[in-house]
Design a protein around this motif. Sequence first.
Motif, PDB file in Angstrom:
ATOM      1  N   LEU A 264       0.839  -1.427   0.408  1.00 55.74           N
ATOM      2  CA  LEU A 264      -0.008  -0.316   0.111  1.00 55.74           C
ATOM      3  C   LEU A 264       0.808   1.439  -0.133  1.00 55.74           C
ATOM      4  O   LEU A 264       1.946   0.878  -0.062  1.00 55.74           O
ATOM      5  N   GLN A 265       0.337   2.571  -0.622  1.00 52.73           N
ATOM      6  CA  GLN A 265       1.445   3.783  -0.747  1.00 52.73           C
ATOM      7  C   GLN A 265       1.170   4.055   0.796  1.00 52.73           C
ATOM      8  O   GLN A 265      -0.470   4.383   1.261  1.00 52.73           O
ATOM      9  N   SER A 266       2.235   4.545   1.231  1.00 58.44           N
ATOM     10  CA  SER A 266       1.566   4.530   2.878  1.00 58.44           C
ATOM     11  C   SER A 266       1.286   6.013   3.326  1.00 58.44           C
ATOM     12  O   SER A 266       0.066   6.318   3.929  1.00 58.44           O
ATOM     13  N   THR A 267       1.305   6.838   2.308  1.00 62.84           N
ATOM     14  CA  THR A 267       0.484   8.273   2.261  1.00 62.84           C
ATOM     15  C   THR A 267      -0.893   8.911   2.191  1.00 62.84           C
ATOM     16  O   THR A 267      -1.617   9.344   2.381  1.00 62.84           O
ATOM     17  N   SER A 268      -1.176   7.932   0.873  1.00 57.46           N
ATOM     18  CA  SER A 268      -1.866   7.311   0.682  1.00 57.46           C
ATOM     19  C   SER A 268      -3.581   6.299   1.771  1.00 57.46           C
ATOM     20  O   SER A 268      -4.574   6.502   1.717  1.00 57.46           O
ATOM     21  N   THR A 269      -2.645   6.050   2.914  1.00 58.83           N
ATOM     22  CA  THR A 269      -3.473   4.755   4.209  1.00 58.83           C
ATOM     23  C   THR A 269      -4.228   5.891   4.699  1.00 58.83           C
ATOM     24  O   THR A 269      -3.588   7.019   5.392  1.00 58.83           O
ATOM     25  N   ARG A 270      -5.217   5.651   5.332  1.00 57.07           N
ATOM     26  CA  ARG A 270      -6.339   6.252   5.934  1.00 57.07           C
ATOM     27  C   ARG A 270      -7.382   7.069   6.869  1.00 57.07           C
ATOM     28  O   ARG A 270      -8.088   5.401   5.593  1.00 57.07           O
ATOM     29  N   ILE A 271      -7.829   6.762   7.764  1.00 58.48           N
ATOM     30  CA  ILE A 271      -9.149   6.383   7.781  1.00 58.48           C
ATOM     31  C   ILE A 271     -10.290   7.303   7.026  1.00 58.48           C
ATOM     32  O   ILE A 271     -10.220   8.626   6.878  1.00 58.48           O
ATOM     33  N   ALA A 272     -11.038   6.443   6.446  1.00 52.24           N
ATOM     34  CA  ALA A 272     -12.163   7.951   6.238  1.00 52.24           C
ATOM     35  C   ALA A 272     -13.479   8.025   6.713  1.00 52.24           C
ATOM     36  O   ALA A 272     -13.222   8.490   6.839  1.00 52.24           O
ATOM     37  N   THR A 273     -13.987   6.862   7.823  1.00 50.02           N
ATOM     38  CA  THR A 273     -14.799   7.356   8.464  1.00 50.02           C
ATOM     39  C   THR A 273     -14.491   6.191   9.483  1.00 50.02           C
ATOM     40  O   THR A 273     -14.190   5.188   9.528  1.00 50.02           O
ATOM     41  N   ALA A 274     -14.971   6.528  10.428  1.00 47.91           N
ATOM     42  CA  ALA A 274     -14.972   6.394  12.449  1.00 47.91           C
ATOM     43  C   ALA A 274     -16.235   6.195  13.096  1.00 47.91           C
ATOM     44  O   ALA A 274     -15.795   7.357  13.480  1.00 47.91           O
ATOM     45  N   THR A 275     -16.987   5.730  13.367  1.00 50.73           N
ATOM     46  CA  THR A 275     -17.761   6.071  13.655  1.00 50.73           C
ATOM     47  C   THR A 275     -18.140   5.367  15.570  1.00 50.73           C
ATOM     48  O   THR A 275     -17.958   4.334  15.259  1.00 50.73           O
ATOM     49  N   LEU A 276     -18.779   6.055  16.115  1.00 52.27           N
ATOM     50  CA  LEU A 276     -19.634   4.544  17.426  1.00 52.27           C
ATOM     51  C   LEU A 276     -20.552   4.150  17.562  1.00 52.27           C
ATOM     52  O   LEU A 276     -21.666   4.906  16.765  1.00 52.27           O
ATOM     53  N   VAL A 277     -20.978   2.939  17.155  1.00 53.14           N
ATOM     54  CA  VAL A 277     -22.315   1.662  16.877  1.00 53.14           C
ATOM     55  C   VAL A 277     -22.283   0.942  17.617  1.00 53.14           C
ATOM     56  O   VAL A 277     -21.701   0.490  18.177  1.00 53.14           O
ATOM     57  N   ASP A 278     -23.628   0.299  17.886  1.00 54.76           N
ATOM     58  CA  ASP A 278     -23.601  -1.123  18.392  1.00 54.76           C
ATOM     59  C   ASP A 278     -23.224  -2.013  17.984  1.00 54.76           C
ATOM     60  O   ASP A 278     -23.174  -2.676  17.059  1.00 54.76           O
TER      61      ASP A 278
END
Length: 257
Positions: A177-191
């Motif tokens: 993978l490209q290290s510079t493009s690896t990112r969190i797109a979404t992160a939410t709390l769910v049940d």
Amino acid sequence: MYSLDVNFLKDRAGYEVTEKKATQLQMPAGDLTPLFVGLGVGLAIPIFLGAGWWFLEARNNQLTQDIAQLEAENKRLEVEIGNINAIREETQRVKAETQGLVTVFDQIRPWSAMLQDFRDRIPSSVQINTIRQIEPTAPGRGQASTNREGAIEVTGLARSFNDVNDFVLTLQQSQFLQSTSTRIATATLVDAPLPPWANQSGVEEIKLPQVVQYTIQSNVSDIPASDSNLIRELEQKGAVGLVSRIRNMQRIGVISK
């Protein structure tokens, strides 16, 4: 008795002229060398001219034969040059096809090796639900495309946001993978989802703590598969077939080491 002989011819005018002409036609009695020299020169000039003409004619015939041979040789060379040009064109075509094949091999990322890399890097507190390859996004105006190989999207659940961050940091160290493009797109709390047996009758309602539902996106690395670091990583992840083919091409010189 005495007799007188009188020659009256000498007294005639024509007699003296005739005698003078007869005197002029007489051959000289002295050295004849100049006469023979002149005669020899007179004979030598025609002989010399004839020999020169014969030499020029023979030389002209020889030059005509040489020109014919050179024209025949020129035609033969033109045929050979045409064959050489055809071979060159075929060689260029084969080189282009070989380069295209090399490019294909250099862009191959076996999914088995990539999944094994994810398994080796995922923390114990993180769960992966899906891994899929998505089409590369179009670059913005004035920007070059850096996502030729496509993108990877990973979705799943994690115990906390810190666990998602740790997972992203480990993925940024991946050779796939490209290290510079690896990112969190979404992160939410769910049940947290209930296990299948929790819906069975007779079981009291279970309240589970919330978890983080995440989406991580990254571009596939554009490092050639023949790169020494990546080829070693592929070998460690079990992509033996691809590694064997790349090394064979390196051995015959198709791919540089």
